[in-house]
Design an enzyme around this catalytic site. Structure first.
Site, PDB file in Angstrom:
ATOM      1  N   ARG A  58       4.278  -1.162  15.400  1.00 15.30           N
ATOM      2  CA  ARG A  58       3.230  -0.530  16.219  1.00 15.30           C
ATOM      3  C   ARG A  58       3.786   0.141  17.469  1.00 15.30           C
ATOM      4  O   ARG A  58       3.046   0.789  18.210  1.00 15.30           O
ATOM      5  CB  ARG A  58       2.143  -1.551  16.564  1.00 15.30           C
ATOM      6  N   GLU A  85       0.835  -1.209   0.000  1.00 16.79           N
ATOM      7  CA  GLU A  85       0.000   0.000   0.000  1.00 16.79           C
ATOM      8  C   GLU A  85       0.868   1.258   0.000  1.00 16.79           C
ATOM      9  O   GLU A  85       0.630   2.212  -0.751  1.00 16.79           O
ATOM     10  CB  GLU A  85      -0.902   0.029   1.244  1.00 16.79           C
ATOM     11  N   LYS A 113      -1.681 -11.124   2.916  1.00 13.66           N
ATOM     12  CA  LYS A 113      -0.780 -10.373   2.017  1.00 13.66           C
ATOM     13  C   LYS A 113      -0.340 -11.272   0.867  1.00 13.66           C
ATOM     14  O   LYS A 113      -0.300 -10.861  -0.288  1.00 13.66           O
ATOM     15  CB  LYS A 113       0.475  -9.905   2.773  1.00 13.66           C
TER      16      LYS A 113
HETATM   17  O1  F6P Z   1       0.305  -5.047   8.575  1.00 19.88           O
HETATM   18  C1  F6P Z   1       1.406  -5.424   9.291  1.00 19.88           C
HETATM   19  C2  F6P Z   1       2.534  -4.460   9.343  1.00 19.88           C
HETATM   20  O2  F6P Z   1       3.678  -5.229   9.190  1.00 19.88           O
HETATM   21  C3  F6P Z   1       2.551  -3.657  10.629  1.00 19.88           C
HETATM   22  O3  F6P Z   1       2.978  -4.380  11.708  1.00 19.88           O
HETATM   23  C4  F6P Z   1       3.448  -2.544  10.231  1.00 19.88           C
HETATM   24  O4  F6P Z   1       3.442  -1.502  11.144  1.00 19.88           O
HETATM   25  C5  F6P Z   1       2.839  -2.200   8.910  1.00 19.88           C
HETATM   26  O5  F6P Z   1       2.546  -3.458   8.334  1.00 19.88           O
HETATM   27  C6  F6P Z   1       3.663  -1.345   7.996  1.00 19.88           C
HETATM   28  O6  F6P Z   1       4.932  -1.866   7.750  1.00 19.88           O
HETATM   29  P1  F6P Z   1       6.106  -0.979   7.149  1.00 19.88           P
HETATM   30  O7  F6P Z   1       6.454   0.071   8.139  1.00 19.88           O
HETATM   31  O8  F6P Z   1       7.227  -1.925   6.893  1.00 19.88           O
HETATM   32  O9  F6P Z   1       5.597  -0.366   5.870  1.00 19.88           O
END
Ligand code: F6P
Length: 515
Positions: A240, A183, A473
């Site tokens: 998180r 995303e 995913k």
């Molecule tokens: O959806 C899971 C996750 O891995 C979260 O734990 C994390 O904060 C988020 O996706 C975004 O990940 P990144 O900072 O690597 O884009």
């Protein structure tokens, strides 16, 4: 050490619960913890003195004290990923030179920032914490600065948040620990195109208008962002738990000024020290976690409502939801064995009083009992209205509800006419603070983090990994490949798809609903 549900302390709690008349009219007693920055009142929880004592024993017997110390000492307590869990270091820069160095870079960058619009692209942990803090601290924003977050890959998010922004005045921050999240990378590509279409395709445009927060320097460079404009963090900061790393520092220092971001760190540090040093019977994150365990594992209440009486805390429920549900939604213990008790809880919430006109009906009269946390402030962020003999201020009006709702939930009101009968006996805790500032916003952030981690420590699960997000995913990637193949061939390869998914996907690709 015996597992959570096999421990003598949990068995003692179960025995005590079985003989306890869970009636708040009898159990209500003034119970709370007073500190200079917050007052935590849990008089309306369905516990008596013995239950609290047994919960504290459960905490001691689980080795909680040593587990907290192990986290603060940087031991690799995230065993499945062999990583330390050291977000507390982010609030203690004097002890951690690498943290200090990144903060100095953020400070210098913020001091010379000339952009008024800041677009922060990121999702999950790279979004929810910073957005909560930005909303909570909005009255402290530097004049003329606008900060928007683009998280969802639904183009609506990007389109709406960038509508009306002058690209010349805009800085885009791509925030991603891995720099691979689908995303975020899609939104980052769109942002790059948005800038280049308006300001030209010279690489200098990206260099000047896009920066990154990540742990993956090579990927940042490959994307076209100058590594000099990348702010790093470390694998010992979980997504998180990353709001006080560069993930939050960069957007928030640009929006609020570095000094206000530093206040967020100070508030979180204060709570960190309280968590590390306070005796468990006066330790707010520990007590709130123990009461959650009581409600989840002894009372069978698997949902919790977070009800801030503060518009500025509007995004705290969403952030808490991720911290609690991604951390503690686990099926196995630290040894990889299936757990035989409830872990995690569903967290939801809205600021008061909005929630009162929405879901409180179910809180008061629904067939399920949902424990609630109320959060209120003595002073408002915006003092509107006059306090007179005939009228109250906006804030006083708001707070009348903060005082009324916990009692209505706890004690109810008998009515012969059943639709108007309030059964009561619905537990809650109340948290009262002086004022919503960057300091208290940081403090509440740390309370949320430590409360979730404490439950994981006591349950004996790993609160710091998130393998549960991977399968969806992976299947998403397979669908992306199928769709690209359809673009090339005009045909959907249905191999491996069940009939339901095949029909839905085919309808989507056909651009019309099936007959
Ligand atoms: O959806 C899971 C996750 O891995 C979260 O734990 C994390 O904060 C988020 O996706 C975004 O990940 P990144 O900072 O690597 O884009």
């Amino acid at each position: 050490m015996p597992s959570f549900e096999q421990s003598a302390e949990f068995k003692a709690l179960k025995h005590h619960r079985a003989g306890l008349a869970a009636d708040l009219k009898g159990l209500f007693a003034r119970r709370g913890v007073k500190t200079p920055h917050l007052y935590y009142d849990f008089s309306r929880q369905l516990v008596d003195e013995t239950a609290v004592t047994l919960l504290l024993r459960l905490a001691e017997a689980s080795g909680l004290r040593n587990k907290i110390k192990a986290m603060f000492n940087g031991e690799k307590i995230n065993a499945t990923e062999a990583r330390a869990v050291l977000h507390v270091a982010l609030r203690d820069p004097d002890r951690y030179p690498e943290v200090k160095e990144v903060l100095a870079k953020v400070k210098a960058f913020a001091a010379q920032n000339k952009f008024n619009n800041i677009v922060a692209i990121g999702i999950g942990g790279s979004y929810l914490g910073p957005e909560y803090l930005a909303e909570a601290c909005a009255p402290f924003a530097l004049p003329g600065k606008k900060l928007v977050f683009v998280a969802n890959v639904d183009g609506t998010d990007f389109a709406r948040k960038t509508a009306g922004l002058d690209p010349k005045e805009t800085l885009v921050i791509v925030i991603s620990k891995t720099f691979t999240t689908a995303e975020t990378m899609k939104n980052a590509e769109t942002a790059k195109a948005w800038l280049q279409e308006r300001l030209g395709s010279d690489p200098a445009v990206v260099k000047e208008h896009m920066i990154a927060v990540s742990t993956a320097e090579a990927k940042v460079k490959a994307f076209g962002i100058d590594p000099a404009n990348m702010f790093g963090f470390w694998d010992w900061v979980g997504g998180r738990y990353s709001a006080t790393s560069a993930v939050g520092a960069v957007p928030l220092a640009l929006y609020l000024g570095y000094d206000n971001f530093e206040q967020i760190l100070k508030g979180a540090y204060w709570l960190d020290q309280h968590y590390l040093h306070a005796a468990f019977e006066e330790n707010i994150p520990v007590l709130s976690a123990l009461l959650d365990i009581w409600n989840i594992n002894l009372m069978g209440y698997g949902t919790r409502a977070l009800l801030p009486y503060s518009q500025g805390l509007g995004k705290l429920p969403a952030h808490t939801q991720q911290v609690e549900m991604e951390s503690n939604g686990k099926l196995v213990d630290l040894e990889g064995k299936p757990v035989r008790f409830a872990t995690g809880e569903v967290v939801f919430g809205e600021p008061g009083t909005n929630g009162q006109h929405s879901f409180y009906q179910l809180l008061h009269q629904g067939t399920q009992i949902i424990p609630a946390d109320f959060i209120g402030f003595i002073k408002p962020q915006y003092p509107l209205g006059a306090a007179t003999a005939e009228s109250v201020t906006h804030h006083e009006e708001l707070m009348t509800n903060f005082f009324a709702q916990p009692d209505a939930l706890a004690f109810g009101k008998k009515d012969e006419y059943l639709p108007k009968n309030f059964p009561g006996n619905r537990p809650s805790s109340s948290l009262l603070l002086k004022e919503l500032t960057p300091f208290t916003a940081g403090l509440l952030l740390a309370w949320t983090e430590h409360r979730a981690a404490t439950k994981g420590f006591i349950w004996g699960i790993n609160s710091f990994d998130q393998f549960g997000v991977e399968l969806g995913k992976k299947l998403g990637v397979e669908h992306r490949n199928r769709i690209m193949e359809y673009h090339a061939t005009g045909k959907l390869d249905q191999t491996g798809l069940n009939q339901s998914t095949a029909e839905l996907l085919q309808a989507f690709l056909n651009g019309k609903l099936p007959n």
